[in-house]
Design an enzyme around this catalytic site. Structure first.
Site, short mmCIF file in Angstrom:
data_model
loop_
_atom_site.label_atom_id
_atom_site.label_comp_id
_atom_site.label_asym_id
_atom_site.label_seq_id
_atom_site.Cartn_x
_atom_site.Cartn_y
_atom_site.Cartn_z
N ARG B 21 29.76 36.23 33.26
CA ARG B 21 29.31 35.23 34.23
C ARG B 21 27.80 35.33 34.39
NH1 ARG B 21 33.50 35.90 37.78
NH2 ARG B 21 32.33 37.42 38.98
N SER B 38 44.35 43.99 33.74
CA SER B 38 44.19 43.33 35.03
C SER B 38 45.49 43.16 35.81
CB SER B 38 43.56 41.96 34.81
OG SER B 38 43.24 41.35 36.03
N CYS B 42 48.78 49.17 42.30
CA CYS B 42 49.23 49.55 43.65
C CYS B 42 50.46 48.76 44.07
CB CYS B 42 48.13 49.31 44.67
SG CYS B 42 46.58 50.07 44.19
N ASP B 281 38.65 54.85 38.22
CA ASP B 281 39.34 56.11 38.54
C ASP B 281 38.91 57.29 37.66
OD1 ASP B 281 40.64 54.53 40.33
OD2 ASP B 281 42.65 54.80 39.50
N ALA B 299 41.29 51.42 44.42
CA ALA B 299 41.12 50.14 43.73
C ALA B 299 39.83 49.39 44.09
CB ALA B 299 42.32 49.25 44.01
N TRP B 432 41.36 48.33 75.71
CA TRP B 432 40.60 49.26 74.89
C TRP B 432 41.40 49.46 73.61
CZ3 TRP B 432 35.99 51.73 76.45
CH2 TRP B 432 35.63 51.54 77.79
#
Lengths: 446, 446
Positions: B21, B38, B42, B281, B299, B432
């Site tokens: 890009r 890709s 998780c 990682d 991630a 609170w």
């Protein structure tokens, strides 16, 4: 030392409790004109939503607990009628209407705010009801039952008006909302405001924005709201067009007022008089984004300010930096949150604001319950600073606003904020939290 | 200019996409040894939880999209076997096993991490499965179906182990969890850890902490985990005892490794070699609380680091300040979140930590759905700084961790943080916020 407090809700009772905790020997006297103290005013719409629940559920602590366990001289049904700063005394009427006066060493004005009463003929008719005090809440609940209310009109479309429209729908009441201004939620970007509007309309609430209200009339138990181009008939009218600070007592005593006639206080909550403090919905505050005074009366600030006053009169030196204008509300399934400035406020404060609106998801793309979240983010082109964030969506909006709120307290730039290490797990968000995605997108314009 | 990337998951593909890009003329080649790129690693436990869902649901973007729409030369099934920094080339085998080499101008090592394989006899038996890559996820799912798994043992009790225990229970599999260390969640205060433990046990999972595993054996299709004082029989073993960085390629090329053998990178993600970056990682990062190096592979950091590398090789100068160690996970209905340091980490980093644990509510006291939240907060007595926050509860925990995370990035004191203007409305919290209450309570000890 005698500490007198005028007003027994959030700010007043926080100050009273903490003053006694800090200094058990201090004489703490609270004058409260109603018979209710320490209740969750913000909980009223949710209580009204449930006819089976007692309004007294909202009382956090009973008056007698303050009296007997905390040793606070709490005088409910007592109304302060004037303050004389030169004599350091307050004049009040007791529950029998008898007038007396009492000298203070330190005084706290915590008189709160009252609903705006629009200047409309008929606004004082029976069945036209405001909502602010617990007693007003009780009256609404009672009126619904006694008059078997089937349809209602709400004047106003702010937080409380929207929470009330949900509460009335839960009572199976048809609801129309009307107000003079054209924009549904004027401080929101249209894209976000439209999401909220759809949710409200989906729940069969009729919205009439942009209609000047001329008059309210009554005939045969029916109320009629007359606008120039529209008549709305109903059994009950709720008036929720904002609040004004209860600052008349202070003004009459020569104490300085500021923005929107709220009582001007410094960071230690001191008014223009060295022995008189003000806290809660009657007082102003500093805004952490502009550094200027603001009047944004909300519960957390009231509690915090009450504590700070107590600390300051018991030998401490508590300074409140200020507010970020962080707020959240729910209407039906839609969550709406904001912190900091909107575009107009940014311009008025002298910033050079740029903004963007993004649409993203509340959870990982593959996780059930995932819903759209829209984020409107505003930054200052000159300094790079983050100025404000607004969000809307049916899932995962409310607590997300707190990360940018903390960023505002720290005067972070949009770029710095975009680098924050926020939490990720598929049940709770995409890898890039929506507020981070918004910051990354905004950076392209800065 | 040729940019070679080793590894096609979060960091690698983020870098590849952004490099193209930023500079569409750049030659960007990605070597990925598996056939998956890709994907949401998780998300695997949640996918395994649902036998009806395809593992490919987790693929965020297909390989061909990167190739055809973004012009990335993405070579799946290609394995890099060595890097020669002096010649600036990488040697690799293609999907047919044939070896070639290619010269780079800039190289990114984004080889990720691998599950720790504990040194236990029998760990390589069929039916003893780790979880890290999408392919390993597929194998677990397939094994459950083909072998009609009725009971399983999970070795380990970390995030992934707990997410997997929920996934297996959703498949109606009996689950036992076992590990050598005595504490259930060692980085958590006992009060919080016990909440999580109760939730797991409530869901009929048996926990055996403090049992050294001696051996895994197989007999007649049944696996047996032998501990010194305990035998556990099952149809399947999931091994989830943490991950180690895939840094052997880098090490062999003479690139400097650091903490836990992760690849040492500076804030610009550059390794000890001026043409080689590392991200994801396999690499380390700076911790914003300590200012020291940390290995916390998550991630968001991987994505962000990939972007920063792309910016830096296309003329930009992106520096990543670092991580706060913010993480969240869910096990059954329990949400667990942390940011910053725990008590032991605080001591090791040279702070003088004080802490407190509070129990509060997730919503206003009168609002339905209100549940207990416990907050453990840690501050430094010397500097007053906030060092870390941990939370557990079944409602409203996950996003709440992000406010203290932003505070850590700004090195706020506990007192400063306690003054932040966070959102309040009865459906979403007490006046609170729990993190503010925790800060206020901690201040008494500081």
């Amino acid at each position: 030392m005698r500490f007198i407090i005028i007003g027994g809700d959030a700010a007043g009772m926080s100050a009273a409790s903490r003053a006694k905790r800090n200094d058990p020997d201090m004489e703490v006297i609270v004058f409260e004109q109603t018979n209710d103290v320490s209740y969750s005013a913000c909980g009223m719409p949710y209580n009204i939503a449930d006819p089976g629940r007692d309004m007294n559920d909202l009382v956090v602590r009973q008056a007698d607990v303050f009296r007997n366990k905390q040793g606070i001289d709490l005088r409910t049904g007592h109304r302060v009628v004037s303050i004389d700063p030169s004599k350091r005394d307050v004049k009040y009427t007791d529950s029998n209407g008898e007038e007396s006066s009492l000298v203070y060493d330190k005084l706290l004005i915590a008189t709160g705010a009252s609903p705006v009463v629009p200047d409309i003929p008929g606004i004082d008719l029976p069945g036209v009801l405001p909502l602010k005090s617990l007693d007003q809440g009780r009256k609404i609940k009672q009126f619904i039952q006694e008059h078997n209310v089937k349809n209602a009109v709400i004047i106003g479309m702010g937080y409380i008006a929207l929470e009330m429209c949900e509460a009335l729908r839960a009572n199976d009441i048809d609801v129309s909302m009307v107000k003079p201004r054209k924009n549904f939620i004027p401080w929101m970007d249209d894209e976000l405001s439209d999401m909220v509007k759809s949710e409200v309309e989906k729940n069969s609430v009729k919205l009439y924005a942009g209609h000047e209200i001329k008059e309210i009339t009554e005939s045969g138990g029916q109320l009629k709201i007359k606008c120039s181009d529209l008549d709305l008939k109903c059994d009950m009218v709720i008036c929720a067009t904002g609040v004004v600070p209860n600052s008349a007592l202070a003004e009459d005593a020569g104490i300085e007022l500021g923005i929107k006639k709220s009582i001007t206080v410094d960071k230690r909550l001191l008014t223009s008089n060295e022995n008189i403090y003000a806290a809660g919905d009657c007082a102003d505050s500093y805004h952490v984004v502009t550094g200027e005074k603001a009047y944004i009366p909300l519960a957390l600030r009231a509690n915090r300010a009450g504590w700070a006053v107590a600390d300051n009169i018991t030998g401490g030196n508590a300074e409140l930096e200020g507010i970020a204008g962080t707020a959240v509300f729910k209407v039906f399934d839609m969550q709406v949150a904001r912190t900091g400035l909107d575009m107009n406020e940014s311009k008025r404060a002298g910033f050079d604001p740029v903004d963007t609106v993004i649409s993203t998801r509340s959870r990982a793309h593959s996780y059930p319950g995932n819903a759209e979240i829209k984020v409107h983010i505003i930054g200052d082109k000159k300094s790079g600073r983050l100025l404000g964030v607004q969000m809307a969506g049916i899932d995962g909006v409310a607590h997300r606003i707190n990360a940018p709120a903390v960023a505002l307290h720290n005067k972070m730039t949009v770029e710095e904020f975009s680098q924050c290490d926020l939490a990720y797990a598929p049940p709770f968000g995409p890898v890039w939290d929506p507020v981070l995605t918004a910051a990354v997108q905004l950076m392209k314009k800065m």
